[in-house]
Design an enzyme around this catalytic site. Sequence first.
Site, PDB file in Angstrom:
ATOM      1  N   GLY A  63       0.796  -1.217   0.000  1.00  0.00           N
ATOM      2  CA  GLY A  63       0.000   0.000   0.000  1.00  0.00           C
ATOM      3  C   GLY A  63       0.826   1.263   0.000  1.00  0.00           C
ATOM      4  N   ASP A  65       4.105   1.561  -1.367  1.00  0.00           N
ATOM      5  CA  ASP A  65       4.754   1.672  -2.678  1.00  0.00           C
ATOM      6  C   ASP A  65       4.037   0.736  -3.647  1.00  0.00           C
ATOM      7  OD1 ASP A  65       6.458   2.274  -4.724  1.00  0.00           O
ATOM      8  OD2 ASP A  65       8.238   1.366  -3.839  1.00  0.00           O
ATOM      9  N   LYS A  66       2.850   1.159  -4.055  1.00  0.00           N
ATOM     10  CA  LYS A  66       1.976   0.300  -4.856  1.00  0.00           C
ATOM     11  C   LYS A  66       2.621  -0.157  -6.161  1.00  0.00           C
ATOM     12  CE  LYS A  66      -2.388   2.254  -3.149  1.00  0.00           C
ATOM     13  NZ  LYS A  66      -3.181   1.062  -2.848  1.00  0.00           N
ATOM     14  N   GLY A 114      -8.878   1.987  -3.092  1.00  0.00           N
ATOM     15  CA  GLY A 114      -9.494   1.189  -4.150  1.00  0.00           C
ATOM     16  C   GLY A 114      -8.520   0.623  -5.163  1.00  0.00           C
ATOM     17  N   SER A 175      -9.037  -6.418   1.264  1.00  0.00           N
ATOM     18  CA  SER A 175      -9.258  -4.970   1.247  1.00  0.00           C
ATOM     19  C   SER A 175     -10.752  -4.691   1.333  1.00  0.00           C
ATOM     20  CB  SER A 175      -8.699  -4.356  -0.035  1.00  0.00           C
ATOM     21  OG  SER A 175      -9.155  -3.020  -0.172  1.00  0.00           O
ATOM     22  N   ASN A 177     -12.096  -2.007   0.277  1.00  0.00           N
ATOM     23  CA  ASN A 177     -12.385  -0.910  -0.649  1.00  0.00           C
ATOM     24  C   ASN A 177     -12.646  -1.338  -2.087  1.00  0.00           C
ATOM     25  OD1 ASN A 177     -11.990   1.064   1.427  1.00  0.00           O
ATOM     26  ND2 ASN A 177      -9.794   0.679   1.249  1.00  0.00           N
ATOM     27  N   THR A 247      -6.746  -3.739   6.925  1.00  0.00           N
ATOM     28  CA  THR A 247      -7.423  -2.689   7.696  1.00  0.00           C
ATOM     29  C   THR A 247      -8.795  -3.159   8.181  1.00  0.00           C
ATOM     30  OG1 THR A 247      -8.333  -1.765   5.656  1.00  0.00           O
ATOM     31  CG2 THR A 247      -6.257  -0.845   6.439  1.00  0.00           C
TER      32      THR A 247
END
Length: 339
Positions: A63, A65-66, A114, A175, A177, A247
Amino acid sequence: MFYKIAQKVMFQMDPERAHNLAIGSLKMTGNSPLNAFYAQNIAPAPVSFMGLTFPNPVGLAAGMDKDGESIDAFHAMGFGHVEVGTVTPRPQPGNDLPRLFRLKPAKAIINRMGFNNKGVDNLVKNLIAKKTDIMVGVNIGKNKDTPVEQGKDDYLICMDKVYPYAAYIAVNISSPNTPGLRSLQYGDLLDELLSALKTKQLELAEKHKKYVPIALKIAPDLTTEEIENIAQSLIKNKFDGAIATNTTLTRDGVSGLANANESGGLSGKPLTELSTKVIKQLATGLNGQIPIIGVGGINSAEDALAKFDAGATMVQIYSGFIYQGPKLIKEIVEAYRLK
């Protein structure tokens, strides 16, 4: 000292703008003398995990360094590994702005990004271009517009493309999202996905003449029974590792704070106890057969030690890293060495 000054400036900015500026700056300085501003020497504390040997047990969570743009800079900071992504087969913009919120009094963050990323092909280019030999895990997901029932195909596409360049592959089905994504954590959908990924892994191991471990990243918002079912599915499908946790959708510990009612996943200090509890339950279910990376609310060396005590073999940091800076890496490694 440098980080505290940089943090003060960054915290005056919009969170996503600050994040993008930080990644861009780290990308430019990662292999230059300017990395002296954040580089640190950390004595080795080797740890074996999923058949691999890591220089220390502290990694950067997915998250941050995508797209794998600043891997070398994070290596200079002393991370034992970096998990890039989440990456999807095709580039996608993610959710509408604003989508990232600080809750500073709680040392927490809410995000509903997202899976914004530049796509798996771009990530592969960055993995090839990195200069250091740091262990890099690749966190893979599905595109937002791919139906959940066909989500397996997206994971297989990503796995196929990153396999030659990844130290390990993390499968993100947790996730909050991406609509419907968490449904993949349950029942037949989970078994079908894990079975397909394991089959693909063995095919790719034969093709590339190397075995790349795969790990499943799970949510904290699970019942004891759901955690037990996931553990049994991981064992049944011979997965190499688990990552707990992502999360949370709960808002415990942030009630009444500005931004607390924003939708998305909550990370940081309020997640500490919940993620540790899930790690302990998962470790019980896995019964020593599959190792765990503990992540969620690690804001101090003591928080990390609690994750190890609960059953984690390694840990990852993200929100705690934002609030504490690179010194947190060193503090955890030193505490681990003494434990």
